[in-house]
Design an enzyme around this catalytic site. Structure first.
Site, PDB file in Angstrom:
ATOM      1  N   TYR A 113       0.757  -1.061   0.071  1.00 28.26           N
ATOM      2  CA  TYR A 113      -0.170  -0.119   0.113  1.00 28.26           C
ATOM      3  C   TYR A 113       0.980   1.204   0.002  1.00 28.26           C
ATOM      4  O   TYR A 113       1.549   1.617   1.073  1.00 28.26           O
ATOM      5  CB  TYR A 113      -0.966  -0.023   1.105  1.00 28.26           C
ATOM      6  CG  TYR A 113      -1.805   1.302   1.381  1.00 28.26           C
ATOM      7  CD1 TYR A 113      -2.407   1.723   0.267  1.00 28.26           C
ATOM      8  CD2 TYR A 113      -1.648   1.892   2.646  1.00 28.26           C
ATOM      9  CE1 TYR A 113      -3.200   3.058   0.406  1.00 28.26           C
ATOM     10  CE2 TYR A 113      -2.609   2.924   2.769  1.00 28.26           C
ATOM     11  CZ  TYR A 113      -3.272   3.484   1.738  1.00 28.26           C
ATOM     12  OH  TYR A 113      -4.089   4.776   1.831  1.00 28.26           O
ATOM     13  N   ASP A 154      -2.188  -1.342  -4.015  1.00 32.69           N
ATOM     14  CA  ASP A 154      -2.390   0.163  -4.537  1.00 32.69           C
ATOM     15  C   ASP A 154      -1.148   1.036  -4.591  1.00 32.69           C
ATOM     16  O   ASP A 154      -0.539   1.429  -3.392  1.00 32.69           O
ATOM     17  CB  ASP A 154      -3.359   0.540  -3.329  1.00 32.69           C
ATOM     18  CG  ASP A 154      -3.847   1.996  -3.601  1.00 32.69           C
ATOM     19  OD1 ASP A 154      -3.416   2.632  -4.609  1.00 32.69           O
ATOM     20  OD2 ASP A 154      -4.563   2.599  -2.712  1.00 32.69           O
TER      21      ASP A 154
END
Length: 276
Positions: A113, A154
DNA sequence: ATGACTAGCACGGCTAGA
């Protein structure tokens, strides 16, 4: 093997939606970002009921990553410092829970992330660049081990104009600035490829739509959730799909799942000495 | 130029996301 990635924006708020999606799609591996929950409160039981074990690195309210797998996971690593124990930045960056990996069926699944950065003038922007520089060192250490790598997550970066709905307005800003793109490309090197682009050259494919300003209704999105494969795995890839419909759920995450399909492990050639 | 929405924390209005 199918490997999926999904920023769920709170695993507890999205638990029913993730469960429904897992039951329908049944990928071998699902990597989650922004779980937003302390480890002691992670909803293991709901995933175990669907045949998935979870390895997690979470914190209260912010960040948090998890790998759910139907296949056994081994050698789980949390944080950059797992491979860079003598790197001061790796240790310091570990305060935010954004990195976890596991060895699954002979390959390394790395779930990230990447920090958002907020804006080019925020103190979070140099943090993001420092984080990406550390990722580069981490990937060099991982490569030295020789384990095939699938890096997903992400990334909070659109690498090219075709990954943004309005590049004329947005390019150069946060998530699309040259320093961010250079830092991510440096980390990827010549080793890792964005598998989505192997199968889809066109623009108009997004993985994130802002909650605000009717972005979903107008289909104004960004492609910032990626799956990167080393050459050995790329040779086994048969497709990469964004599950866009999930963004149209009631009370959705602002991100859609992305799934890579791999013919892995590769079938042994005819007459090979399998039974030795 | 700014803000819009959503979630968490904690119950009022912030931070953070992207």
């Amino acid at each position: 093997m199918r490997i999926a990635t999904w920023n769920v924006n709170s695993v507890r708020t999205r638990l029913d939606q993730v469960s429904v999606w897992l039951a329908a799609e049944a990928p071998e591996v699902l990597c989650l970002q922004e779980t937003k929950v302390a480890d002691a409160l992670f909803p293991h039981a709901a995933f175990e009921a669907l045949g998935y074990r979870a390895v997690i690195s979470g914190q209260k309210a912010y960040n948090g990553v998890a790998i759910l797998s139907r296949l056994p996971m081994a050698d789980v690593r949390v944080g950059f410092d797992a491979l860079l124990p003598d790197d001061p930045a790796a240790v310091e960056l570990g305060e935010q829970k954004r990195v976890i990996s596991a060895s699954i069926d002979g390959l390394r699944v790395l779930n990230l992330y990447v920090p958002n950065g907020s804006s080019l003038t925020s103190e979070k922007y140099p943090y993001k660049l420092a984080w990406l520089a550390c990722l580069q060192r981490y990937l060099q250490a991982q490569e030295a081990e020789g384990e095939p790598l699938a890096m997903v997550g992400d990334f909070n970066i659109a690498l090219e104009s075709r990954d943004i709905h309005d590049p004329g307005r947005l390019e150069g800003g946060i998530m699309a600035s040259d320093p961010e793109r250079r830092a991510l490309r440096a980390a990827l090197g010549e080793r890792l490829r964005d598998v989505f682009r192997v199968f889809e050259p066109d623009s108009g494919h997004w993985s994130w739509w802002d909650y605000r300003t009717g972005a979903w209704d107008m289909d104004r999105g960004w492609r910032i959730d990626h799956i990167y494969l080393c050459d050995q795995l790329l040779a086994c890839a048969t497709g990469c799909v964004i599950h866009k419909a999930v963004r149209g759920n009631d009370q959705p995450s602002d991100h859609a799942p992305v799934v890579a399909h791999l013919a892995w492990p590769p079938e042994s050639a005819e007459g090979e000495d399998d039974d030795w």
